[in-house]
Write a protein that holds these residues in place. Sequence first.
Motif, PDB file in Angstrom:
ATOM      1  N   ALA A  72       0.962  -0.961   0.016  1.00  0.00           N
ATOM      2  CA  ALA A  72      -0.045  -0.415  -0.156  1.00  0.00           C
ATOM      3  C   ALA A  72       0.960   1.205   0.267  1.00  0.00           C
ATOM      4  O   ALA A  72       2.253   1.374   0.345  1.00  0.00           O
ATOM      5  CB  ALA A  72      -0.755   0.224   1.428  1.00  0.00           C
ATOM      6  N   ALA A 106      -1.718   5.607   3.512  1.00  0.00           N
ATOM      7  CA  ALA A 106      -2.849   4.976   2.941  1.00  0.00           C
ATOM      8  C   ALA A 106      -3.282   3.847   4.397  1.00  0.00           C
ATOM      9  O   ALA A 106      -3.913   2.502   4.012  1.00  0.00           O
ATOM     10  CB  ALA A 106      -3.247   4.562   1.716  1.00  0.00           C
ATOM     11  N   GLN A 136      -6.521   1.557   5.398  1.00  0.00           N
ATOM     12  CA  GLN A 136      -7.553   2.097   3.741  1.00  0.00           C
ATOM     13  C   GLN A 136      -7.129   1.442   2.559  1.00  0.00           C
ATOM     14  O   GLN A 136      -8.005   1.366   1.894  1.00  0.00           O
ATOM     15  CB  GLN A 136      -7.234   2.964   3.692  1.00  0.00           C
ATOM     16  CG  GLN A 136      -7.727   4.496   4.722  1.00  0.00           C
ATOM     17  CD  GLN A 136      -7.461   6.017   4.116  1.00  0.00           C
ATOM     18  OE1 GLN A 136      -6.592   6.474   4.225  1.00  0.00           O
ATOM     19  NE2 GLN A 136      -8.190   6.050   2.637  1.00  0.00           N
ATOM     20  N   VAL A 137      -6.137   0.387   3.164  1.00  0.00           N
ATOM     21  CA  VAL A 137      -5.891  -1.028   1.974  1.00  0.00           C
ATOM     22  C   VAL A 137      -5.937  -2.304   3.215  1.00  0.00           C
ATOM     23  O   VAL A 137      -5.047  -2.411   3.437  1.00  0.00           O
ATOM     24  CB  VAL A 137      -4.953  -1.157   1.353  1.00  0.00           C
ATOM     25  CG1 VAL A 137      -4.385  -2.006   0.848  1.00  0.00           C
ATOM     26  CG2 VAL A 137      -4.264   0.666   0.369  1.00  0.00           C
ATOM     27  N   ALA A 197      -8.746  -0.604  -2.222  1.00  0.00           N
ATOM     28  CA  ALA A 197      -8.635   0.558  -1.443  1.00  0.00           C
ATOM     29  C   ALA A 197     -10.253   1.604  -0.669  1.00  0.00           C
ATOM     30  O   ALA A 197     -10.477   1.555  -1.676  1.00  0.00           O
ATOM     31  CB  ALA A 197      -7.775   1.110  -1.853  1.00  0.00           C
ATOM     32  N   ILE A 241      -5.778   5.520  -5.290  1.00  0.00           N
ATOM     33  CA  ILE A 241      -5.090   4.582  -3.910  1.00  0.00           C
ATOM     34  C   ILE A 241      -5.163   3.667  -4.458  1.00  0.00           C
ATOM     35  O   ILE A 241      -3.785   2.700  -4.404  1.00  0.00           O
ATOM     36  CB  ILE A 241      -5.875   4.785  -2.588  1.00  0.00           C
ATOM     37  CG1 ILE A 241      -5.829   6.593  -1.308  1.00  0.00           C
ATOM     38  CG2 ILE A 241      -4.808   3.673  -1.417  1.00  0.00           C
ATOM     39  CD1 ILE A 241      -6.337   5.780  -0.445  1.00  0.00           C
ATOM     40  N   ALA A 242      -6.654   3.188  -5.066  1.00  0.00           N
ATOM     41  CA  ALA A 242      -5.774   1.560  -5.548  1.00  0.00           C
ATOM     42  C   ALA A 242      -4.785   2.157  -6.923  1.00  0.00           C
ATOM     43  O   ALA A 242      -4.545   0.845  -6.918  1.00  0.00           O
ATOM     44  CB  ALA A 242      -7.563   1.815  -6.022  1.00  0.00           C
ATOM     45  N   ILE A 273      -1.413   0.950  -5.205  1.00  0.00           N
ATOM     46  CA  ILE A 273      -0.901   0.353  -4.693  1.00  0.00           C
ATOM     47  C   ILE A 273       0.721  -0.546  -6.040  1.00  0.00           C
ATOM     48  O   ILE A 273       0.060  -0.227  -6.844  1.00  0.00           O
ATOM     49  CB  ILE A 273      -1.993  -0.452  -4.491  1.00  0.00           C
ATOM     50  CG1 ILE A 273      -2.971  -0.462  -3.305  1.00  0.00           C
ATOM     51  CG2 ILE A 273      -1.433  -2.132  -4.195  1.00  0.00           C
ATOM     52  CD1 ILE A 273      -4.409  -0.502  -2.943  1.00  0.00           C
TER      53      ILE A 273
END
Lengths: 780, 157
Positions: free
Chosen positions: A54, A58, A61-62, A106, A117-118, A121
């Motif tokens: 991640a 974050a 959040q992952v 995410a 965020i996704a 990664i």
Amino acid sequence: MSDRGVGASIARKEDDRFLMGTGEFTPDVQLPGMWHAAFNRAQIAHGRLVSVKAPSGAEGQVFTSADMADIKPIRSTASFPGFKGADFPVLARDKVRYAGEQVAIAVAPTRAEAEDIADSIEVEYEELPAVVDMNDGREPSAALVHDHWADNVCCETQFENGDLEPARAAAVHTIHRRFRMARQTPFPMEGRGTLAHYDSRLDELVVWMSHQLPHPMQRGIAHFLGLEINNVRVICPDVGGGFGLKTHLDGETMAVCWTSLKLGRPIKWIQDRLEHLTCDADCRNHQYTMTAYTDEIGKILGMEVECVVDAGAYSPWPWPIGVEAATGVGNLQGPYTVDALKGRSVTVCTNKPPSQPFRGVARPGACFTDELTMDAIARTVGREPWDVRLDNLVPPAAMPYDTVTRKHLDSGDYPEAFRRCVAAIDPESVRERQKTPEPDGRLIGVGFACFYEQTAYGTGPFGYSAWGIELVPGMEMATVKLTPDGGLWASVGIQCHGQGLETTLAQVAASELGIDPERIAIRHGDTATAYAGTGTYASRSIVVAGGAVAQGCRELKPRLARIGAHLLQCDEADVAVENAEVRGPGGSVTFDEIAEAFYHHPENLPDDTDRGGLTVATGYNDKVHGGVFGFGAHGAVVAVDPDTGQVEILDYAIVDDCGTRVNPLVVKGQVIGGYAQGIGNALYEESDYDENGQPLSVTLADYHVPAAPMVPDIKYDYMESPSPYTTMGIKGVGESGAIGPVGAIGNAVNDALKGLGVEIAETPITPRRVFDAIERGRAR
Amino acid sequence: MTSTTISVNGRTVTADVEPRLSLADFLREHEGLTGTHTACEHGVCGACTIMLDDRPARSCITLAVAAHGAEVRTVEGYDGDETMATIRESFKKAHAVQCGYCTPGMLATAYDIVTRLPDADRDRIRLELAGNLCRCTGYIGIVDAIEMTLAEIRGGS
Ligand code: FES
Ligand code: FES
């Protein structure tokens, strides 16, 4: 009897909210404190997951599959001999098995942030060779999709009925063909989507899902998360189309539920079109090998068939892959009197998205195969295909007829329906036209297809239960209640996503009790309001939920009669319950008055009032368990441009028979909607892959869904052969329209090409495939 | 964040938004006007069609900041509009709605056809509808509904 009941073409009750823009779909639901989810997805078709990292900042959040170790393994069961099982990972674990498989979730306050965020990664893969084609996947040298399997064949089934030897020996002609259908997506306009939140007041995980099967999803989510059913509620609100796509428990939903519980806040994931075209390319990818033995005039004596299905990487719960191929073989004789059939189905795992049911399941493939074979037979014996069909169709005198694949065809006049279709198309005039070259150089062809539609499938005996599937339909429940003001409320365990069931089920109740449909509320798609059910799929809901609602109304009647007779001061035996009132020899009381007495003035009730009150929870169970059968005949005239390979539909006719039509407007709408999808299947839709398993059809520029100019008007006619086995003779009709077009259009194209001595045997019939066939013909 | 001022169904709205925010998301998420649906978010399917200064536009590929100063009309913005009332009634009669997901975008395009092309025949209607996908109805009911509306308007005027 209400003139707005069964048989009336009333406008749909649900239309107003959609026309005002006030429908409520899963993406529309907003909850306080809600966060959004996005998925990091595999960029390669096959590889080992080395690491998932991640981005900094974050934290929390992952989440990956390692975080979700407490989710129980999801594995579909099947009793096919030799069936190989494999866990369906919520998020990829150890390996990714198709491009687009979800690797990590995410979450963030907005969708844009979650996507950011996704995307950031970092995932490291060790790439493996991909199994892209089902035939390659059967080679001993193929890479293994599942490392613990000896090969990629998930299961093989054998079927044999009747004696093929005499058919072979007596055959004057042996027709051998191989057909293929491309992979495609179901493409509902609203994709999949889930919003989960924990309601602490009710100690309940509430899951809003764009889905067709609320109760099975409640069961699956509860079981795999280790919760009691009491602690999970599934709501399927307005759903923007399903077509079979929304019948399985998807990994994204499980990840969203888990994350919502973990973080204690509502989490919403709404699939976008890129995700749909990438991850839901899950259907129609079949290959059929057909050998038909016929006499000198083309009467089919026997068939030998093989159906191979490219099942993709996994069996999603609750549908084990294998059903698709078995269904393909199980319908290959079509609506014809074939006495001997030997079939084999092979289900192959590949590095593509897991295969799913799509409108018609394998029946469009079976129709493409048996109908193109029928025309090949006609060309071989030198007769017109409509004449050969008429010689082979199950005649009305043979009804009910058990097919060689053990389908119990319950009713219908197939030859008459087909004759009407032929008359609408007038193929003799096409033959006339074909004698003179077209001024624009195009080639004209005419083709037909006949098929039955197996609807309202029950427990078996040669299907769901025999196949060992966890979800076995059969008993369908409804709760029906007379409301305190004399209206009717009915809740059902099906889900309506465009079929108009809020209207048609109200029409069924209206016919039973005489209450106007406007005063009848149908509740569906919510495990909190409906007692039980397996949802909407396989053309079942109007038959089974309709049967359950009718049964509920029928069980209410004696209770209403007793109270009514007491209020009328007459004998219960002398009253009739109809037109929303109880009528006795000297007068009548309305349901409103009966409800008023029951709910608000019990002092006026007889002492022996039924303690069940004015609510009935009851069910419908099929008299036959293998479904009831509709019939369809489609005819097409096409023009093929030999220079471009372009196919244009010049004329199209459909004659459909779904038994008693509850609402003719809705029936026709279902048939036409299916027809449009069938055109996509026949001519346009293809989820293509490169040699590494990279999807090539992930935008609407590459994946062609029929738009209005591609769907011409049709000549439509119907017959009504009520089923002897169902309430009011109703049969389902949801899939019918989607089955025929591949056959009729395929045959019309082949008729246009027959002068060149070539045939098309693969869908979609794109300009490239037509052009290649023409080139082959010219090279001969 | 960038400030944008848009007239939404006759009401002036000023908001600070991220420059990347689409008009569709602005309408749905900021204004709560969830009648505007998205189905492809790359400008092909037409589900998100709204009226932008009286012309149909794809709200998924229109940025909210780019709509600054414009008049936007969504499916929620036709109160008292007789043409839209006729279209809606025709959609019901012709069974032009199944799941309802494409419907708000279809209505915007239908409104445009009906107001701009009073003499459109079925072929022309189909061509004009080519930018709005519907997966349920097979379009025939939608073409019927628009034809019906045009006939009604012609008959009434
Ligand atoms: S969502 Fe805007 S065009 Fe498809
Ligand atoms: S009505 Fe479902 S997409 Fe048009």
